[in-house]
Design an enzyme around this catalytic site. Structure first.
Site, PDB file in Angstrom:
ATOM      1  N   HIS A 112       0.827  -1.211   0.000  1.00 20.78           N
ATOM      2  CA  HIS A 112       0.000   0.000   0.000  1.00 20.78           C
ATOM      3  C   HIS A 112       0.861   1.261   0.000  1.00 20.78           C
ATOM      4  O   HIS A 112       2.019   1.230   0.421  1.00 20.78           O
ATOM      5  CB  HIS A 112      -0.840   0.031   1.297  1.00 20.78           C
ATOM      6  CG  HIS A 112      -1.948  -0.961   1.367  1.00 20.78           C
ATOM      7  ND1 HIS A 112      -2.157  -1.755   2.472  1.00 20.78           N
ATOM      8  CD2 HIS A 112      -2.932  -1.269   0.480  1.00 20.78           C
ATOM      9  CE1 HIS A 112      -3.229  -2.515   2.258  1.00 20.78           C
ATOM     10  NE2 HIS A 112      -3.707  -2.250   1.064  1.00 20.78           N
ATOM     11  N   CYS A 147      -2.719   0.212  10.006  1.00 22.12           N
ATOM     12  CA  CYS A 147      -3.816  -0.630   9.519  1.00 22.12           C
ATOM     13  C   CYS A 147      -4.733  -1.152  10.620  1.00 22.12           C
ATOM     14  O   CYS A 147      -5.832  -1.597  10.338  1.00 22.12           O
ATOM     15  CB  CYS A 147      -3.259  -1.782   8.706  1.00 22.12           C
ATOM     16  SG  CYS A 147      -2.108  -2.773   9.608  1.00 22.12           S
TER      17      CYS A 147
END
Ligand code: CIR
Length: 271
Positions: free
Chosen positions: A173, A260
Site C-alpha cells: 500500500h 492498519c
C-alpha cells in the site's frame, strides 16, 4: 440503542480509534510481498491489546469490535473505511476475501458520519489513502484501481479535498511507503514510492536497512511506531519527534503494520 461513539466512556477523548480484535484465522491472511511464516495468533492478540493500550494512553477512546473468526484479515480495519471530519467512505477492498469486513466498522462509523461508498468496478484499500490536510494521496497499487480513485475524487470534492494518485512499487500500500509524522514532515521509503508527489513536505527517509519502516500512526504530536526499526527510530527522535513504540511482529507477518489496525477519527457525535 446508544452507539459506542456516543457512550460516556468516549467523552473527553480527542480521538476515537475503531479497532477489531485479531481473528483466530489470522494465519490464513492475504500476503503479497511478504513470505508466509508461521503466525502465533495468541501473541498477535497480545500485541494488539498492547497497541490498543498505547492508543488509550495517548488519549484515544478505543472501540474494540469483536473478532471475526471467518475473516482472517479483519483486524486490519483501516482498509475498509476512511474517516474524514465531514463524512466517512466505505471502501471496496481490492482483495475479494476482504469485501465482507466492512459491516461492523461501518455500523459504528455510521452513527457519527454520513457514509459514502466506493462501488464496483472501483477498488480501494484504506492503506492506500494518506490524507494530509485537504490533500488526499492515493496509492496506485494492485489493491486500489483508477475507478476507485476517480470515485473518491468525486465523493470528496464537495468537501474541498483534492485526490492525487501516487505510483508505488514493491509494496502492498501507499502507507507501507509513506506516512505523515509531523505537520510538515513525511516519513518515506523512496524505493517504494514516487517521492515527487511529496515535494511540498519535508521528507525524512527510512534507514535503507529497514524497508518496512515508513508506516507510523500519528496521535496528536506523538507517533505510535514499531519497535523493530531502531535506525529509523533514531532518525525520528533526532528530528524532534516524540515516539511511543509497540511490538507488532506477528501482525507484520500478516503484512500489517501500525496504521492498519485502527480507523481514527475526531471523537464525538457529528452533524
Ligand atoms: C492484506 O494483504 O490485505 C493483509 N494481509 C494486510 C493488510 C494490511 N493493511 C494495511 O496495511 N493497511
Amino acid at each position: 440503542m446508544r452507539s459506542p461513539l456516543q457512550s460516556p466512556a468516549y467523552n473527553g477523548a480527542m480521538w476515537t480509534a475503531i479497532t477489531r480484535e485479531v481473528s483466530p484465522a489470522l494465519a490464513a491472511c492475504e500476503l503479497s510481498f511478504v513470505p508466509r511464516a508461521p503466525i502465533d495468533v495468541g501473541r498477535a492478540q497480545a500485541q494488539h491489546d498492547a497497541y490498543c493500550a498505547v492508543l488509550e494512553s495517548l488519549g484515544c477512546g478505543v472501540i474494540r469490535l469483536p473478532a471475526e473468526p471467518a475473516l482472517p484479515d479483519s483486524v486490519f480495519v483501516e482498509d475498509v473505511a476512511l474517516a474524514f471530519d465531514e463524512v466517512a467512505v466505505a471502501t471496496r477492498p481490492g482483495a475479494e476475501s476482504r469485501r465482507d469486513e466492512g459491516h461492523a466498522v461501518l455500523e459504528v462509523l455510521g452513527s457519527v458520519r454520513r457514509i459514502l461508498r466506493i462501488e464496483a468496478p472501483g477498488t480501494l484499500d484504506g492503506g492506500d489513502v494518506l490524507r494530509i490536510g485537504k490533500r488526499v494521496f492515493v496509492g496506485i497499487s494492485a489493491r486500489s484501481n483508477a475507478a476507485g480513485r476517480e470515485q473518491l475524487c468525486v465523493l470528496l470534492a464537495p468537501f474541498g479535498y483534492t485526490v492525487e494518485g501516487v505510483a508505488t512499487r514493491d509494496c502492498l500500500h501507499l502507507k507501507s511507503a509513506v506516512t505523515q509524522v509531523a505537520d510538515d514532515v513525511v516519513l518515506v521509503n523512496p524505493a517504494w514510492v514516487d517521492v515527487a508527489a511529496f515535494a511540498d513536505y519535508r521528507m525524512l527517509e527510512v534507514d535503507p536497512a529497514e524497508e518496512h519502516a515508513a508506516n507510523a500512526v500519528r496521535i496528536g504530536d506523538v507517533l505510535v511506531y514499531p519497535d523493530c526499526f531502531p535506525r529509523t527510530l533514531e532518525r525520528l527522535r533526532a528530528a524532534g519527534i516524540q515516539v511511543a513504540t509497540v511490538d507488532v511482529s506477528e501482525l507484520q507477518k500478516a503484512e500489517g503494520a501500525v496504521t492498519c489496525c485502527s480507523v481514527l477519527l475526531k471523537a464525538g457525535p457529528v452533524g
